[in-house]
Design a protein around this motif. Structure first.
Motif, PDB file in Angstrom:
ATOM      1  N   SER A 155     -11.730 -40.602 -20.961  1.00  7.68           N
ATOM      2  CA  SER A 155     -11.257 -39.506 -20.100  1.00  7.68           C
ATOM      3  C   SER A 155     -11.454 -39.904 -18.643  1.00  7.68           C
ATOM      4  N   PRO A 156     -10.790 -39.226 -17.688  1.00 10.02           N
ATOM      5  CA  PRO A 156     -10.983 -39.570 -16.272  1.00 10.02           C
ATOM      6  C   PRO A 156     -12.448 -39.513 -15.847  1.00 10.02           C
ATOM      7  N   SER A 174     -20.136 -45.702 -25.779  1.00 15.07           N
ATOM      8  CA  SER A 174     -19.148 -44.640 -25.582  1.00 15.07           C
ATOM      9  C   SER A 174     -18.447 -44.292 -26.883  1.00 15.07           C
ATOM     10  N   THR A 175     -17.947 -43.046 -26.955  1.00 18.03           N
ATOM     11  CA  THR A 175     -17.138 -42.642 -28.111  1.00 18.03           C
ATOM     12  C   THR A 175     -15.670 -42.623 -27.719  1.00 18.03           C
ATOM     13  N   ALA A 176     -14.811 -42.892 -28.703  1.00 15.07           N
ATOM     14  CA  ALA A 176     -13.355 -42.879 -28.491  1.00 15.07           C
ATOM     15  C   ALA A 176     -12.729 -41.897 -29.468  1.00 15.07           C
ATOM     16  N   TYR A 177     -11.774 -41.097 -28.971  1.00 19.14           N
ATOM     17  CA  TYR A 177     -11.140 -40.061 -29.786  1.00 19.14           C
ATOM     18  C   TYR A 177      -9.824 -40.516 -30.423  1.00 19.14           C
ATOM     19  N   SER A 178      -9.378 -41.735 -30.103  1.00 12.87           N
ATOM     20  CA  SER A 178      -8.137 -42.249 -30.683  1.00 12.87           C
ATOM     21  C   SER A 178      -8.150 -43.770 -30.604  1.00 12.87           C
ATOM     22  N   GLN A 319      -8.913 -43.443 -13.918  1.00 15.34           N
ATOM     23  CA  GLN A 319      -7.860 -43.236 -14.917  1.00 15.34           C
ATOM     24  C   GLN A 319      -6.840 -42.266 -14.331  1.00 15.34           C
ATOM     25  N   LEU A 320      -5.815 -42.787 -13.650  1.00 20.46           N
ATOM     26  CA  LEU A 320      -4.828 -41.922 -13.000  1.00 20.46           C
ATOM     27  C   LEU A 320      -3.460 -42.081 -13.655  1.00 20.46           C
ATOM     28  N   GLN A 340      -4.149 -30.690 -21.768  1.00 23.38           N
ATOM     29  CA  GLN A 340      -3.299 -31.629 -22.509  1.00 23.38           C
ATOM     30  C   GLN A 340      -3.100 -32.951 -21.770  1.00 23.38           C
ATOM     31  N   ALA A 341      -3.682 -33.089 -20.578  1.00 26.97           N
ATOM     32  CA  ALA A 341      -3.517 -34.334 -19.793  1.00 26.97           C
ATOM     33  C   ALA A 341      -4.683 -35.268 -20.067  1.00 26.97           C
ATOM     34  N   ARG A 342      -4.406 -36.499 -20.479  1.00 29.13           N
ATOM     35  CA  ARG A 342      -5.477 -37.469 -20.742  1.00 29.13           C
ATOM     36  C   ARG A 342      -5.830 -38.287 -19.508  1.00 29.13           C
TER      37      ARG A 342
END
Length: 349
Positions: A155-156, A174-178, A319-320, A340-342
């Motif tokens: 995430s940003p 770190s954890t990752a969601y996808s 992260q932009l 909804q914005a990653r």
């Protein structure tokens, strides 16, 4: 001049975003800086917080993280002069919408933008930078040799938190969601010590962290929300990916710090007892505290300056998303408000 505002007719109702024609700016007051906005980042609006501190109104200004050029200064302004490039976060009670060509800002909410930093990066990083500093420097003391777990590191906010922790010499998990998030985190340099892919729900975060730390547990946890109840009580797919509060307590090391974004966190007596046995602490991450009290200004402005310095020296690589034109701001803000914005959405003028 037009500016973007949000409207909420009744509690629980979906917000609508509207452009309103605004009158000419009032005369510049003694400590005000007139800024021509060049970029403004979009952030989720916490209407509940605004209601609780009595700042709710019919039309709420949208867009608080801005960068731009000084056009004019009040007679008591000492920090800036015309043509200076500045960046800052408008206070919660600001009447100004950052999504407007020209605004008035008190000088104590701004710092100079380094020449090497572009407008979009400055506006898009300042909020996440403040959150990361609040979590890692003021709510916990990150230092060389410590282990930090950053939930949702792609995430940003997670990206900036990882980069700040690594810069301070900490080991980061770190954890990752996808799968996409996992690949992004694995490409980061310096590398993250371990990326835990929780997207399929089969990997135990606590077990992975204890394995990575030789059973000692992590020193600092930055969560991205927690599961408060059992799986059957949690409805949304996002909440299924969140760790349970018991998992976080389990993976915390002795003297560890749990920094939570879960404002409704409930700890039962057994949870508190486990934290007591570890001598661990729980802190709530609310980055608005800096603007809610003027007494914090002496600490707040150096944080903003340090964020810009780290952006200038490429320690922070945010992260932009691609810069968005002003006429698309309304649609972009609706996406941001629905979470909804990653990537961080930034409007460029």
């Amino acid at each position: 001049m037009k500016a973007l505002y949000c409207q909420q007719n009744s509690p629980g109702e979906e917000m609508t975003f509207v452009f309103q024609e605004r009158e000419n700016l009032p005369p510049t007051r003694d400590n005000d800086v007139k800024v021509q906005v060049r970029a403004c980042a979009l952030s989720w609006i916490d209407t509940k917080l605004l209601s609780e501190i009595k700042l709710e109104k019919e039309l709420l200004p949208v867009g608080r993280e801005i960068s731009g050029v000084v056009l004019e200064v009040g007679r008591k302004v000492t920090f800036f002069q015309p043509d200076d490039e500045v960046v800052g976060i408008l206070p919660l009670d600001s009447e100004e919408s950052g999504l407007c060509e020209v605004i008035l800002v008190h000088e104590h909410y701004l710092v100079r933008k380094p020449e090497k930093v572009c407008w979009v990066e400055a506006a898009g990083t300042v909020r996440d930078g403040v959150r990361a500093y609040t979590a890692l420097h003021y709510l916990s003391q990150v230092s060389p040799g410590k282990t930090v777990l950053v939930m949702d590191g792609a995430s940003p906010f997670g990206t900036i938190a990882i980069q700040l922790a690594q810069h301070r010499g900490a080991k980061v998990i770190s954890t990752a969601y996808s799968l996409e998030d996992k690949q992004y985190l694995e490409r980061l340099r310096p590398p993250v010590a371990r990326v835990i892919d929780v997207s399929n729900g089969k990997i135990d975060v606590a077990e992975s962290c204890l394995e990575e730390t030789g059973g000692l547990g992590v020193d600092i946890v930055l969560d991205a929300g927690v599961k408060l109840y059992s799986a059957e009580d949690e409805s949304t797919s996002k909440s299924q990916l969140l760790p349970h509060k018991h998992d976080i307590i389990t993976l915390l090391g002795v003297g560890g710090h749990w920094i939570t974004t879960e404002k409704n966190l409930q700890l039962d007596p057994p949870d508190s007892h486990s934290l007591f046995l570890k001598g661990a602490t729980v802190s709530f991450l609310n980055d608005e505290i800096w603007n809610l009290s003027n007494i914090q200004q002496g600490k707040y402005l150096p944080i903003l300056e340090d964020i810009m310095e780290k952006l200038s020296s490429s320690i922070f690589r945010p992260q932009l998303d691609e810069p968005i034109p002003l006429y698309e701001a309304k649609v972009s803000m609706e996406i941001v408000q629905k979470n909804q914005a990653r990537r961080r959405q930034v409007i460029q003028f």
